[in-house]
Design an enzyme around this catalytic site. Sequence first.
Site, PDB file in Angstrom:
ATOM      1  N   CYS A 260       0.834  -1.212   0.000  1.00  0.00           N
ATOM      2  CA  CYS A 260       0.000   0.000   0.000  1.00  0.00           C
ATOM      3  C   CYS A 260       0.870   1.265   0.000  1.00  0.00           C
ATOM      4  CB  CYS A 260      -0.901  -0.028   1.232  1.00  0.00           C
ATOM      5  SG  CYS A 260      -1.739   1.529   1.543  1.00  0.00           S
TER       6      CYS A 260
ATOM      7  N   ASP B 143      -0.089  16.654  -0.284  1.00  0.00           N
ATOM      8  CA  ASP B 143      -0.519  15.907  -1.457  1.00  0.00           C
ATOM      9  C   ASP B 143       0.439  16.208  -2.614  1.00  0.00           C
ATOM     10  OD1 ASP B 143      -3.542  14.634  -2.396  1.00  0.00           O
ATOM     11  OD2 ASP B 143      -2.128  15.241  -3.960  1.00  0.00           O
TER      12      ASP B 143
ATOM     13  N   HIS C 144      -3.391   0.447   8.604  1.00  0.00           N
ATOM     14  CA  HIS C 144      -4.036   0.340   7.285  1.00  0.00           C
ATOM     15  C   HIS C 144      -5.524   0.054   7.432  1.00  0.00           C
ATOM     16  CE1 HIS C 144      -4.476  -0.279   2.985  1.00  0.00           C
ATOM     17  NE2 HIS C 144      -5.432  -1.116   3.371  1.00  0.00           N
TER      18      HIS C 144
ATOM     19  N   ASN D  70     -12.821  10.711   0.439  1.00  0.00           N
ATOM     20  CA  ASN D  70     -13.375   9.915  -0.653  1.00  0.00           C
ATOM     21  C   ASN D  70     -13.386   8.447  -0.231  1.00  0.00           C
ATOM     22  OD1 ASN D  70     -13.512  12.222  -2.332  1.00  0.00           O
ATOM     23  ND2 ASN D  70     -11.348  11.986  -2.845  1.00  0.00           N
TER      24      ASN D  70
ATOM     25  N   GLY E 275     -14.915   8.249  -5.571  1.00  0.00           N
ATOM     26  CA  GLY E 275     -13.753   8.882  -6.196  1.00  0.00           C
ATOM     27  C   GLY E 275     -12.432   8.569  -5.521  1.00  0.00           C
TER      28      GLY E 275
ATOM     29  N   HIS F   7      -6.294   3.578   1.132  1.00  0.00           N
ATOM     30  CA  HIS F   7      -5.851   3.657   2.529  1.00  0.00           C
ATOM     31  C   HIS F   7      -6.505   4.935   3.051  1.00  0.00           C
ATOM     32  CE1 HIS F   7      -2.428   3.333   5.689  1.00  0.00           C
ATOM     33  NE2 HIS F   7      -3.163   4.390   6.032  1.00  0.00           N
TER      34      HIS F   7
ATOM     35  N   HIS G 256      -7.790   8.320   4.283  1.00  0.00           N
ATOM     36  CA  HIS G 256      -7.098   9.595   4.480  1.00  0.00           C
ATOM     37  C   HIS G 256      -8.101  10.740   4.431  1.00  0.00           C
ATOM     38  CE1 HIS G 256      -7.039   8.536   0.199  1.00  0.00           C
ATOM     39  NE2 HIS G 256      -7.176   9.826  -0.057  1.00  0.00           N
TER      40      HIS G 256
ATOM     41  N   HIS H 125      -8.404  14.595   3.283  1.00  0.00           N
ATOM     42  CA  HIS H 125      -7.820  15.743   2.571  1.00  0.00           C
ATOM     43  C   HIS H 125      -8.134  17.006   3.367  1.00  0.00           C
ATOM     44  CE1 HIS H 125      -7.264  13.740  -1.469  1.00  0.00           C
ATOM     45  NE2 HIS H 125      -8.191  12.941  -0.968  1.00  0.00           N
TER      46      HIS H 125
HETATM   47  P1  5GP Z   1      -8.117   9.933  -3.118  1.00  0.00           P
HETATM   48  O1  5GP Z   1      -8.643  10.148  -4.509  1.00  0.00           O
HETATM   49  O2  5GP Z   1      -7.764   8.494  -2.887  1.00  0.00           O
HETATM   50  O3  5GP Z   1      -9.005  10.514  -2.065  1.00  0.00           O
HETATM   51  O4  5GP Z   1      -6.818  10.807  -3.039  1.00  0.00           O
HETATM   52  C1  5GP Z   1      -5.528  10.302  -3.168  1.00  0.00           C
HETATM   53  C2  5GP Z   1      -4.593  11.483  -3.151  1.00  0.00           C
HETATM   54  O5  5GP Z   1      -3.283  10.998  -2.999  1.00  0.00           O
HETATM   55  C3  5GP Z   1      -4.619  12.306  -4.468  1.00  0.00           C
HETATM   56  O6  5GP Z   1      -4.987  13.641  -4.178  1.00  0.00           O
HETATM   57  C4  5GP Z   1      -3.187  12.180  -4.981  1.00  0.00           C
HETATM   58  O7  5GP Z   1      -2.704  13.376  -5.551  1.00  0.00           O
HETATM   59  C5  5GP Z   1      -2.403  11.798  -3.740  1.00  0.00           C
HETATM   60  N1  5GP Z   1      -1.232  10.985  -4.004  1.00  0.00           N
HETATM   61  C6  5GP Z   1      -1.159   9.918  -4.839  1.00  0.00           C
HETATM   62  N2  5GP Z   1       0.086   9.389  -4.818  1.00  0.00           N
HETATM   63  C7  5GP Z   1       0.803  10.133  -3.937  1.00  0.00           C
HETATM   64  C8  5GP Z   1       2.160  10.086  -3.495  1.00  0.00           C
HETATM   65  O8  5GP Z   1       2.966   9.233  -3.887  1.00  0.00           O
HETATM   66  N3  5GP Z   1       2.554  11.028  -2.589  1.00  0.00           N
HETATM   67  C9  5GP Z   1       1.687  11.980  -2.134  1.00  0.00           C
HETATM   68  N4  5GP Z   1       2.179  12.863  -1.236  1.00  0.00           N
HETATM   69  N5  5GP Z   1       0.405  12.063  -2.526  1.00  0.00           N
HETATM   70  C10 5GP Z   1      -0.045  11.144  -3.420  1.00  0.00           C
HETATM   71 ZN    ZN Z   2      -2.128   1.166   3.748  1.00  0.00          ZN
END
Ligand code: 5GP
Ligand code: ZN
Length: 121
Positions: free
Chosen positions: A9, A35, A51, A91, A97, A102, A104, A106
Amino acid sequence: MADPTSTSCLFCRIARGELASRSVYEDDELVVFHDIHPAAPVHLLIVPKLHIDSLISVEPEHQALLGKMLLLAPRVAQEQGAADGFRVVVNNGPGGGQEVFHLHIHVLGGPRPWRQMSIGR
Ligand code: 5GP
Ligand code: ZN
């Protein structure tokens, strides 16, 4: 699913320090980092070290952890320059979306306009 850690992950690997991130906070349960594709001048991700796939799979035992994540949001938002207020987005699942499976939060803030993308609407 709530594994202590997942070997593959992305956010587990960042939380373990195996992958680089612009970290702004860490304690025994949480990490916070910028991000990689910010949708606003301040765009942080609050991530539990445990996780958990998403809110779809949280259990009552995660109540304190979830509260801790939300309580941290205003602190890191202010510290990173979102003085005027901020938005939190979570999300969940493909229909919500979610791209990184994992859990999180925002945290988005800073001077507008923000980049137009699904996260910011
Ligand atoms: P989700 O769509 O799952 O809510 O958001 C995932 C977020 O993780 C996205 O905003 C994306 O830009 C961010 N993200 C994806 N890969 C990485 C990474 O390797 N490092 C960081 N810092 N952010 C990431
Ligand atoms: Zn994880």
